[in-house]
Motif scaffolding. Sequence first.
Motif, PDB file in Angstrom:
ATOM      1  N   SER A   1      46.837   0.308 -33.506  1.00 29.80           N
ATOM      2  CA  SER A   1      45.714   1.059 -32.930  1.00 29.80           C
ATOM      3  C   SER A   1      44.380   0.334 -33.041  1.00 29.80           C
ATOM      4  CB  SER A   1      45.607   2.435 -33.597  1.00 29.80           C
ATOM      5  OG  SER A   1      45.436   2.302 -34.998  1.00 29.80           O
ATOM      6  N   HIS A   2      44.259  -0.626 -33.955  1.00 27.46           N
ATOM      7  CA  HIS A   2      43.006  -1.374 -34.120  1.00 27.46           C
ATOM      8  C   HIS A   2      43.311  -2.847 -34.357  1.00 27.46           C
ATOM      9  CE1 HIS A   2      40.816   2.405 -34.440  1.00 27.46           C
ATOM     10  NE2 HIS A   2      41.683   2.806 -35.356  1.00 27.46           N
ATOM     11  N   PRO A   3      42.699  -3.744 -33.594  1.00 21.15           N
ATOM     12  CA  PRO A   3      42.912  -5.182 -33.828  1.00 21.15           C
ATOM     13  C   PRO A   3      42.375  -5.587 -35.198  1.00 21.15           C
ATOM     14  CG  PRO A   3      41.875  -4.789 -31.692  1.00 21.15           C
ATOM     15  CD  PRO A   3      41.825  -3.494 -32.441  1.00 21.15           C
ATOM     16  N   PRO A   4      42.953  -6.615 -35.799  1.00 17.39           N
ATOM     17  CA  PRO A   4      42.453  -7.090 -37.093  1.00 17.39           C
ATOM     18  C   PRO A   4      40.955  -7.374 -37.070  1.00 17.39           C
ATOM     19  CG  PRO A   4      44.543  -8.131 -36.610  1.00 17.39           C
ATOM     20  CD  PRO A   4      44.160  -7.353 -35.381  1.00 17.39           C
ATOM     21  N   GLY A   5      40.267  -6.912 -38.139  1.00 20.66           N
ATOM     22  CA  GLY A   5      38.842  -7.145 -38.285  1.00 20.66           C
ATOM     23  C   GLY A   5      37.941  -6.124 -37.631  1.00 20.66           C
ATOM     24  N   SER A   6      38.520  -5.219 -36.808  1.00 20.70           N
ATOM     25  CA  SER A   6      37.678  -4.337 -35.994  1.00 20.70           C
ATOM     26  C   SER A   6      37.415  -2.969 -36.603  1.00 20.70           C
ATOM     27  CB  SER A   6      38.328  -4.140 -34.617  1.00 20.70           C
ATOM     28  OG  SER A   6      39.532  -3.381 -34.722  1.00 20.70           O
ATOM     29  N   PHE A   7      38.188  -2.564 -37.626  1.00 20.12           N
ATOM     30  CA  PHE A   7      38.114  -1.177 -38.087  1.00 20.12           C
ATOM     31  C   PHE A   7      38.367  -1.125 -39.584  1.00 20.12           C
ATOM     32  CE2 PHE A   7      40.065   3.064 -38.773  1.00 20.12           C
ATOM     33  CZ  PHE A   7      39.097   3.869 -38.197  1.00 20.12           C
TER      34      PHE A   7
END
Length: 335
Positions: A154-160
Amino acid sequence: MFKIRLAFLLVIGVLIAGNASAQAWQEVDPTTLGWSADRLEAARRQSAALKPTAVMIVQDGRVIASWGDTSRKVNVASVRKSLLSALYGIAVAERRIDLSSSLADLGIDDNAPSLTATEKTATVRDLLMARSGVYHPAAHETGDIKRKRPKRGSHPPGSFWFYNNWDFNALGTIYRQQTGEDIFQSFEQRIAQPLAMDDFSTKDGRYAAEELSEHPAYPFKLSARDAARFGLLYLNGGRWGEKQIIPASWVRESTTPHSWAKRIRQGYGYMWWTLPPDTWGPDAFYASGYGGQVIAVIPSKRLVVVQTVDLKQNASGIRTSAFIDLLKGIASASP
């Protein structure tokens, strides 16, 4: 005030008698340093109602007050993550770990359903910040984390930012893999021994594995007085006496908020929580574990406050919000 003073003298006596080579805590009368005896006593009563195992208040390396059993070792739960963060600072400085390395670079995967190619692009730095985007089930998770865990992908690495035990446990695996060292032996040799901790030994750590993940958790037991030494090390920028134990640059970087938990107005660094500067002054931070385990560092007042809670004696534990209220009372008593 008499009870606080008596507890303080007992701590001093144990430190001096039990470890003559250690840097013994200096005996002080807090009122001579401008502390309010009435407010300090009010904080003690407030704390007593919460039923901690121990509380220790240290300012500039001197014990201001303590109560409870400061030598009793308890499972400090997620404080373990801040302890590992310190070991990472040493390993990074020694070029044994590269924060830009990805999970793919390091050969890190997990049990089925294994990690996707996108998840494997997460870096060591992403994991330290709890921003990996890897929402695989993890060992030693609380029910709250399990309920709130986002969906895979649900969230790319580093984004959330998500407080994610998978990240923290995988960091333990990476540390052991990249350094060739056991976490608890490393902590004893690289931190506990240089700080002359009174109580910690490698037997106070264990690996907690579960079938759903190949990355075990690494619970620690610490006494309040050993935790206070660790907090004092960070208050002094990673320096202990004449020796730089942890790079000062790592202490700053790891306790700088890289993410914000808006609901509680607190930040998150590299496995350390940070406190809002408008209330606590610049650069205040703390390690926090389930049930009320806390090592708080308030540089603006040169203050370290430790609370431990043995959940076998106080099954309900102490909420972090209750400790923060106590910390405000302690800070109000200080000059």
